[in-house]
Design an enzyme around this catalytic site. Structure first.
Site, PDB file in Angstrom:
ATOM      1  N   TYR A 194       3.799  -2.844  17.422  1.00  0.00           N
ATOM      2  CA  TYR A 194       4.595  -3.699  16.531  1.00  0.00           C
ATOM      3  C   TYR A 194       4.850  -5.056  17.192  1.00  0.00           C
ATOM      4  CZ  TYR A 194       8.450  -4.909  13.327  1.00  0.00           C
ATOM      5  OH  TYR A 194       9.278  -5.514  12.399  1.00  0.00           O
ATOM      6  N   ARG A 240      15.474   5.032  11.651  1.00  0.00           N
ATOM      7  CA  ARG A 240      16.285   4.027  12.337  1.00  0.00           C
ATOM      8  C   ARG A 240      17.715   4.528  12.480  1.00  0.00           C
ATOM      9  NH1 ARG A 240      13.887  -1.564   9.814  1.00  0.00           N
ATOM     10  NH2 ARG A 240      13.386  -0.309   8.012  1.00  0.00           N
ATOM     11  N   ASN A 262      -5.360 -12.522   6.376  1.00  0.00           N
ATOM     12  CA  ASN A 262      -5.628 -12.586   4.928  1.00  0.00           C
ATOM     13  C   ASN A 262      -4.528 -13.372   4.198  1.00  0.00           C
ATOM     14  OD1 ASN A 262      -7.989 -11.118   5.135  1.00  0.00           O
ATOM     15  ND2 ASN A 262      -6.980  -9.133   4.806  1.00  0.00           N
ATOM     16  N   ASN A 321       0.840  -1.215   0.000  1.00  0.00           N
ATOM     17  CA  ASN A 321       0.000   0.000   0.000  1.00  0.00           C
ATOM     18  C   ASN A 321       0.870   1.259   0.000  1.00  0.00           C
ATOM     19  OD1 ASN A 321       0.960   0.058   2.596  1.00  0.00           O
ATOM     20  ND2 ASN A 321      -1.032   0.250   3.597  1.00  0.00           N
ATOM     21  N   THR A 373      18.550  -5.167  10.442  1.00  0.00           N
ATOM     22  CA  THR A 373      19.116  -5.376   9.108  1.00  0.00           C
ATOM     23  C   THR A 373      19.333  -4.016   8.454  1.00  0.00           C
ATOM     24  OG1 THR A 373      17.864  -7.429   8.992  1.00  0.00           O
ATOM     25  CG2 THR A 373      18.725  -6.594   6.918  1.00  0.00           C
TER      26      THR A 373
HETATM   27  N1  UDP Z   1      19.017   5.247  17.861  1.00  0.00           N
HETATM   28  C1  UDP Z   1      19.866   6.314  18.137  1.00  0.00           C
HETATM   29  N2  UDP Z   1      19.795   7.424  17.347  1.00  0.00           N
HETATM   30  C2  UDP Z   1      18.951   7.522  16.277  1.00  0.00           C
HETATM   31  C3  UDP Z   1      18.099   6.423  15.994  1.00  0.00           C
HETATM   32  C4  UDP Z   1      18.152   5.306  16.816  1.00  0.00           C
HETATM   33  O1  UDP Z   1      20.667   6.277  19.087  1.00  0.00           O
HETATM   34  O2  UDP Z   1      18.959   8.557  15.606  1.00  0.00           O
HETATM   35  C5  UDP Z   1      19.108   4.064  18.735  1.00  0.00           C
HETATM   36  C6  UDP Z   1      17.765   3.552  19.255  1.00  0.00           C
HETATM   37  O3  UDP Z   1      17.415   4.239  20.448  1.00  0.00           O
HETATM   38  C7  UDP Z   1      18.073   2.099  19.490  1.00  0.00           C
HETATM   39  C8  UDP Z   1      19.081   1.756  18.392  1.00  0.00           C
HETATM   40  O4  UDP Z   1      19.629   3.008  17.970  1.00  0.00           O
HETATM   41  O5  UDP Z   1      18.680   1.890  20.736  1.00  0.00           O
HETATM   42  C9  UDP Z   1      18.481   1.048  17.205  1.00  0.00           C
HETATM   43  O6  UDP Z   1      17.362   1.764  16.825  1.00  0.00           O
HETATM   44  P1  UDP Z   1      16.539   1.473  15.504  1.00  0.00           P
HETATM   45  O7  UDP Z   1      15.469   2.504  15.413  1.00  0.00           O
HETATM   46  O8  UDP Z   1      17.461   1.336  14.338  1.00  0.00           O
HETATM   47  O9  UDP Z   1      15.883   0.035  15.684  1.00  0.00           O
HETATM   48  P2  UDP Z   1      15.423  -0.853  16.933  1.00  0.00           P
HETATM   49  O10 UDP Z   1      16.507  -1.843  17.094  1.00  0.00           O
HETATM   50  O11 UDP Z   1      15.268  -0.007  18.165  1.00  0.00           O
HETATM   51  O12 UDP Z   1      14.133  -1.426  16.492  1.00  0.00           O
END
Ligand code: UDP
Length: 322
Positions: free
Chosen positions: A145, A186, A99, A32, A175
């Site tokens: 999630y 991320r 689904n 989507n 990943t």
């Molecule tokens: N993180 C960070 N700075 C950013 C984005 C993420 O320090 O700008 C940290 C976040 O708090 C986590 C880790 O990096 O501890 C990985 O975060 P991500 O969002 O990539 O994925 P997660 O493993 O948390 O699902």
């Protein structure tokens, strides 16, 4: 052979479409596009073995003719994205999974569900082994999630037990690689984007929390091996090389050669302190282990980010010129 890939225009889904087409399969991709992008599958559009359906799989998945595998990858997956789309995330991890499983049941075909290391929550054991049940806050911001994926796992096992559907569950750990959205929030996209645009790198908390980053080609290889296997229970696929987020930020900064500052920002609620896959099961069962070293994977991702950022600049330049 014909596969349905939900979320096929996303980061992982699009790499999966590539590999299935490469294997000689026909692929029907449903997306989507709330977090996916047509640009990720543009190169496949002219391929007669590929078809794109712009559709929300939480509503329905309709397809005539035989199908040999359903791979359910549709879902926002970045914490920023699933906080922005909480209901959509819960829907795609419940109604969407229902689904997709119904489709696999009707077509009498194999089903593979993209689960996640988030099923372990903020884990009390490390590395995380598949038999660990997890430590999840069911009402926290990440629960949309985590719980949707845990529900998806439960539903997948129920379809296997009650209807005999041949199911596979992959628990995907962090990943990275080309086709991550520049602004998906991320750690890696943020760090690369910030360093490349000369902004300070934002580390959340004290940066002592750990993650283990797997390059996308390794991950896809593990998933395809799982699809071909006979394993019904969840299998971790990820890279067991654990690194603190602060060290990771330093590695990215070094790689870009831009001496930007590292600044600290508040840690989001329920941010897991440690995350590292135990991949003994994947090693033994699938003969799989990651091959791409972090340095090599980061270089490949950096090249992609540089190219995309140059395109963005050219686009905004031409818009200003108009
Ligand atoms: N993180 C960070 N700075 C950013 C984005 C993420 O320090 O700008 C940290 C976040 O708090 C986590 C880790 O990096 O501890 C990985 O975060 P991500 O969002 O990539 O994925 P997660 O493993 O948390 O699902």
């Amino acid at each position: 052979m014909r596969a349905v890939i939900t979320g096929g225009a996303g980061f992982l889904g699009s790499h999966l479409c590539d590999q299935m087409v490469e294997r000689g399969w026909e692929v029907v991709c449903f997306d989507n596009l709330i977090t996916g992008a047509e640009a990720n599958i543009q190169h496949l559009m002219k391929n007669p073995r590929f078809r794109f359906a712009h559709q929300d799989v939480s509503q329905s998945i309709e397809i005539s003719g035989p199908v040999d595998a359903v791979l359910h990858f549709a879902s926002p997956a970045s914490p920023d994205d699933y906080l922005k789309f909480p209901i959509e995330t819960l829907k795609v991890g419940s109604l969407g999974t229902l689904n997709a499983l119904e489709l696999a049941r009707a077509k009498k075909c194999r089903f593979l569900m993209a689960s996640t290391s988030e099923c372990y929550g903020d884990p009390e054991v490390s590395p995380q082994v598949e038999t660990y049940w997890g430590h999840v806050n069911s009402i926290g911001p990440r629960s949309v999630y985590d719980e949707a994926k845990r529900f998806s796992e439960a539903l997948t096992m129920a379809y296997h037990r009650a209807h005999g559907v041949e199911t596979r569950i992959v628990r995907i750990f962090n990943t990275y690689g080309p086709r991550m959205r520049l602004n998906d929030g991320r750690a890696l996209p943020n760090f690369l984007y910030q360093a490349l645009s000369g902004q300070p790198i934002t580390v959340y908390g004290d940066g002592k929390q750990t993650r283990s980053f797997c390059y996308v080609s390794d991950l896809i290889e593990g998933i395809l091996r799982l699809l071909d296997s006979q394993e019904r229970l969840p299998v971790n696929i990820g890279n067991p090389q654990e690194i603190t987020i602060l060290e990771f930020a330093e590695r990215v900064r070094e790689l870009t050669g831009n001496g930007v500052q590292i600044v600290f920002r508040p840690l989001p609620q329920d941010d897991p302190k440690r995350r590292c896959p135990d991949i003994a099961k994947a090693r033994k069962l699938l003969g799989w282990e990651p091959r791409v070293e972090l340095q090599e994977g980061l270089k490949l991702t950096l090249a992609y980010f540089e190219k995309r950022m140059a395109e963005e600049r050219a686009k905004s330049g031409s818009q200003r010129g108009n």
